[in-house]
Design an enzyme around this catalytic site. Structure first.
Site, PDB file in Angstrom:
ATOM      1  N   GLU B  60       0.818  -1.216   0.000  1.00  0.00           N
ATOM      2  CA  GLU B  60       0.000   0.000   0.000  1.00  0.00           C
ATOM      3  C   GLU B  60       0.850   1.263   0.000  1.00  0.00           C
ATOM      4  O   GLU B  60       0.502   2.255  -0.638  1.00  0.00           O
ATOM      5  CB  GLU B  60      -0.953  -0.001   1.195  1.00  0.00           C
ATOM      6  CG  GLU B  60      -2.046  -1.069   1.131  1.00  0.00           C
ATOM      7  CD  GLU B  60      -1.562  -2.474   1.422  1.00  0.00           C
ATOM      8  OE1 GLU B  60      -0.408  -2.628   1.906  1.00  0.00           O
ATOM      9  OE2 GLU B  60      -2.306  -3.429   1.145  1.00  0.00           O
ATOM     10  N   HIS B 129     -12.072  -5.249   8.003  1.00  0.00           N
ATOM     11  CA  HIS B 129     -12.819  -5.022   6.778  1.00  0.00           C
ATOM     12  C   HIS B 129     -14.112  -4.249   7.028  1.00  0.00           C
ATOM     13  O   HIS B 129     -14.970  -4.196   6.167  1.00  0.00           O
ATOM     14  CB  HIS B 129     -13.163  -6.350   6.100  1.00  0.00           C
ATOM     15  CG  HIS B 129     -11.977  -7.091   5.566  1.00  0.00           C
ATOM     16  ND1 HIS B 129     -11.031  -7.656   6.372  1.00  0.00           N
ATOM     17  CD2 HIS B 129     -11.584  -7.366   4.301  1.00  0.00           C
ATOM     18  CE1 HIS B 129     -10.112  -8.257   5.622  1.00  0.00           C
ATOM     19  NE2 HIS B 129     -10.421  -8.097   4.363  1.00  0.00           N
TER      20      HIS B 129
HETATM   21  C1  LIG Z   1      -1.888  -5.037   4.260  1.00  0.00           C
HETATM   22  C2  LIG Z   1      -2.935  -5.774   3.536  1.00  0.00           C
HETATM   23  N1  LIG Z   1      -3.253  -5.420   2.287  1.00  0.00           N
HETATM   24  C3  LIG Z   1      -4.216  -6.067   1.623  1.00  0.00           C
HETATM   25  C4  LIG Z   1      -4.881  -7.101   2.201  1.00  0.00           C
HETATM   26  C5  LIG Z   1      -5.958  -7.840   1.446  1.00  0.00           C
HETATM   27  N2  LIG Z   1      -5.449  -9.180   1.128  1.00  0.00           N
HETATM   28  C6  LIG Z   1      -5.727 -10.217   1.936  1.00  0.00           C
HETATM   29  S1  LIG Z   1      -4.872 -11.559   1.489  1.00  0.00           S
HETATM   30  C7  LIG Z   1      -4.144 -10.793   0.199  1.00  0.00           C
HETATM   31  C8  LIG Z   1      -3.178 -11.524  -0.641  1.00  0.00           C
HETATM   32  C9  LIG Z   1      -2.131 -12.164   0.181  1.00  0.00           C
HETATM   33  O1  LIG Z   1      -1.295 -12.908  -0.630  1.00  0.00           O
HETATM   34  P1  LIG Z   1      -0.178 -13.832  -0.020  1.00  0.00           P
HETATM   35  O2  LIG Z   1       0.698 -13.031   0.883  1.00  0.00           O
HETATM   36  O3  LIG Z   1       0.470 -14.528  -1.141  1.00  0.00           O
HETATM   37  O4  LIG Z   1      -0.968 -14.846   0.916  1.00  0.00           O
HETATM   38  P2  LIG Z   1      -2.091 -15.904   0.459  1.00  0.00           P
HETATM   39  O5  LIG Z   1      -3.396 -15.209   0.520  1.00  0.00           O
HETATM   40  O6  LIG Z   1      -1.769 -16.383  -0.893  1.00  0.00           O
HETATM   41  O7  LIG Z   1      -2.028 -16.979   1.484  1.00  0.00           O
HETATM   42  C10 LIG Z   1      -4.571  -9.474   0.127  1.00  0.00           C
HETATM   43  C11 LIG Z   1      -4.148  -8.508  -0.897  1.00  0.00           C
HETATM   44  C12 LIG Z   1      -4.539  -7.438   3.521  1.00  0.00           C
HETATM   45  N3  LIG Z   1      -5.147  -8.441   4.185  1.00  0.00           N
HETATM   46  N4  LIG Z   1      -3.555  -6.769   4.163  1.00  0.00           N
END
Ligand SMILES: Cc1ncc(C[n+]2csc(CCOP(=O)(O)OP(=O)(O)O)c2C)c(N)n1
Ligand SMILES: [Mg+2]
Lengths: 363, 326
Positions: B60, B129
């Site tokens: 972000e 959220h």
């Molecule tokens: C700081 C933040 N930005 C955005 C989100 C929304 N979000 C939740 S999971 C995710 C993707 C995460 O990807 P990864 O780190 O590869 O973990 P995975 O979900 O694949 O286990 C996002 C963008 C969040 N939870 N926290």
């Protein structure tokens, strides 16, 4: 004033022990004892079936949004099984298998997923942090806890979990840098499941591996086959030994795959094709591990059948129990609890106002 | 003219402005291929290509910081932070750079960017959220904060925000994305930032609100009319900062009775500022203490209990009756 190569100390290794059919490389097999193998297998299977039930319950509106661990059970169990029960565990939001291994009851996870804060309570004696949704941020707490362990001369390390997407956040880099700077007993488990919602791994970062990000901080980084519980176990074991000896942290990149939705609010059809999913299905960690266990006579086919039945019952009765507990959880006044040790006057006033309002309405 | 929901209306604003002005860019997590987790940016990648509709890595601070740079250098970025609960990862960029660049450089630079952020509760979501923390941004000098309440004003406000020469935080009440449809004219329509709207006329009571609470407040006003014969005037702020106190001052001076409704926490919430302005400008017109119906000063509970946190029609009606009876 020459221009010369700066030699870097580390290279990134890739470790895989089981082949696709579950046959191990004999020299690399960590030779885990039978009881541990059985417990690992049971927890992986339980996690898988629990996910499947929860997907159904989510569709029926019994629980809310959640993030299935499906496909990542070997990364989770291979790593957590390699450390001690009183080591710390700092999860993100997809670590169902780890939570089950640590002893978190399914009822607690169900309460959480059904929208009750009570599900966040950590069972007595478990050195686990609650689910952490802001991506990568929990990694810094993991470093702080590890530093506290080091200062207090406690022989405990800190496991922390996050995804491939997390490696793009500043918090990831800051945590790694601090951990190495203060030589803290951390093991960083990156579950590279190839996707961060709709963003594929290669678009997340142009780095060839995620493990190599550790090198920039002078930290060892290793890539392992994350669908091979033995490889994950062996790599974690090594990292844990290093941490316990005071040699500092390690980053382990587990190459795995999210076999299901990102969360139940997600539609992977928008961004990835079925062929890819089918390819990874062939590397599903559970049958692979079962072949290994079968070949080593640790687990026979009919044991698995019996186990499936047992697990099915267990999951269903966890729901019954959770549902029973929910019946006594409808009091919204608990929203005023757990903010501070003592409730300040202004909050007590608001709490009383809510109470009065509800009493007036309910007669 | 089409009947659109709010997600589609925001999409329309983005599409029309991108067609018209090729300096408008969209960036954020999952905004391209996925079309955004709420599908607000659906179809934009296909129409405008990946240079202008950027699926970014998960960071972000970089999304906002990069937007600030793009904006300073001649582009008009509209970045999306996936949920307001993750906007804090970029807070230092918003407060330390976006909000200050004009001021620090003595207007040598300015930052015409929009930061779109879904916020608020009511959609049975996970932790982080559902919060309403508009105060963080409204309390930051140098940022404008606008919040639509429905499809038509969302489209109009976003056009104004994109054309504004300064950084605008565009908070989208996620409970409203698909709550209802409304006629949204094809031809362009703007909503000046810093101007509120009278959403319902009345002479007995002034109800001041914004965002998702506007619908609840309008419903409450109808109920008050049906059950109590009270005709409430409902002011939909649309801009939280700058705050348009002209419209509500007029209304308050007419009715003498006021209730302020917001989902944000009570203490230091927007209501505190609104009521201060009423004290400053209309104190002697008041017939009764101003009432606040707000979220509580607690972290919004997980979804099983969020309804008890978020002001609903009954709580708003109760607050209004209090303002009438005192
Ligand atoms: C700081 C933040 N930005 C955005 C989100 C929304 N979000 C939740 S999971 C995710 C993707 C995460 O990807 P990864 O780190 O590869 O973990 P995975 O979900 O694949 O286990 C996002 C963008 C969040 N939870 N926290
Ligand atoms: Mg991932």
């Amino acid at each position: 004033m020459p221009r010369k190569k700066v030699r870097l100390e580390h290279a990134v290794e890739y470790l895989s022990i089981l082949d696709k059919q579950g046959k191990p490389d004999k020299d690399l097999d960590p030779k885990i004892d039978k009881d541990t193998l059985l417990r690992m297998h049971r927890t992986m299977l339980l996690s898988r079936r629990f996910d499947e039930y929860q997907l159904r319950w989510q569709k029926q509106g019994r629980i809310g949004t959640f993030a299935p661990a499906k496909g990542q059970e070997a990364s989770q169990i291979g790593s957590i099984a390699a450390v001690e029960d009183d080591d710390w565990m700092v999860p993100s939001f997809r670590e169902t298998s780890v939570a089950l291994w640590r002893g978190t009851p399914m009822t607690g996870l169900l309460l959480y997923n059904a929208g009750y804060n009570e599900g966040g309570q950590i069972p007595e004696g478990q050195n686990d942090l609650p689910i952490s949704i802001p991506v990568a941020s929990q990694m810094n707490e993991a470093v702080g806890i590890a530093y506290a362990m080091k200062m207090q001369k406690k022989d405990r390390l800190v496991m922390s979990y996050f995804g491939d997407g997390a490696t793009s956040e500043g918090d990831f880099h800051e945590a790694l840098n601090f951990a190495q700077a203060f030589k803290t007993p951390n093991v960083f488990i990156c579950q590279n499941n190839q996707w961060a919602i709709s963003v594929p791994r290669e678009q997340q970062t142009p780095s060839k591996t995620l493990a190599q990000k550790a090198l920039a901080y002078g930290m060892p980084g290793i890539q392992v086959d994350g669908n091979d519980p033995l490889a994950v176990y062996a790599a974690t074991r090594e990292a844990a030994e290093r941490a316990r000896k005071g040699d500092g942290p390690t980053l382990i990149e587990c190459i795995t795959y999210r076999l299901s939705v990102h969360t139940t609010a997600d539609d992977p059809g928008k961004y990835r094709d079925e062929e890819e999913e089918e390819h990874w299905q062939e590397w599903d960690p559970i049958p692979r591990f079962q072949h290994y266990l079968n070949n080593h006579k640790v687990l026979r086919k009919k044991d698995i059948e019996a186990l499936e039945k047992e697990i099915d019952e267990e999951v269903k009765s966890a729901w019954d129990e959770a549902e029973e507990q929910m019946k006594s959880l409808d009091d919204p006044l608990v929203m005023f609890d757990h903010l501070f040790e003592e409730r300040p006057a202004y909050l007590e006033e608001q709490r009383q106002a809510m109470k009065q309002y509800r009493e007036d309405r309910n007669g | 003219m089409a009947e659109l929901n709010m997600a589609e209306a925001i999409n329309l604003a983005l599409r029309q402005e991108m067609e018209k002005d090729d300096s408008v860019y969209v960036l954020g997590e999952d905004v391209g291929v996925d079309g955004g987790v709420f599908r607000v940016t659906d179809g934009l990648l296909k129409q405008f290509g990946e240079d202008r509709v950027m699926d970014t890595p998960l960071a972000e601070a970089a999304i906002v910081g990069m937007s600030v740079g793009m904006a300073m250098a001649g582009l008009k970025p509209v970045c999306e932070l996936q949920f307001s609960g993750f906007s804090y990862f970029a807070f230092h960029q918003l407060e330390g750079q976006a909000a200050r660049m004009r001021w620090r450089s003595r207007s040598s630079y300015h930052v015409p960017m929009v930061c779109r952020i879904p916020y608020g509760g009511g959609v049975r979501a996970l932790e982080h959220h559902s919060e309403s923390r508009e105060t963080y941004y409204a309390h930051t000098p140098g940022l404008k904060v606008v919040i639509p309440s429905g499809p038509r004003n969302a489209r109009a406000l976003l056009l104004s925000a994109i054309r504004d020469p300064d950084p605008v935080i565009f908070l989208e009440p996620k409970a409203m994305y698909r709550a209802f449809r409304e006629e949204v004219p094809d031809e362009e329509e703007t909503q000046p930032i810093g101007e509120s709207q009278v959403a319902r006329k009345g002479d007995d009571l002034t109800m001041i609100t914004y965002g998702a609470m506007t619908q609840h407040t309008l419903e409450a006003a109808d109920k008050l009319s049906d059950e109590d014969g009270i005709e409430a005037e409902v002011i939909d702020l649309l801009s939280v900062s700058p705050l348009d106190d002209k419209k509500f001052t007029e209304s308050v001076r007419k009715t003498g009775r006021v209730v302020v409704v917001h989902e944000a926490h009570r203490s230091f919430g927007p209501g505190a500022e609104i009521i201060s302005r009423i004290n400053e400008k209309s104190f002697y017109y008041l017939e009764a203490p101003v009432q606040r119906v707000t979220g509580y000063d607690v972290i919004i509970p997980y979804f099983a209990r969020e309804k008890a946190y978020i002001p609903d029609v009954d709580r708003i009606v109760a607050g209004a009756r209090q303002a009438m009876n005192d």
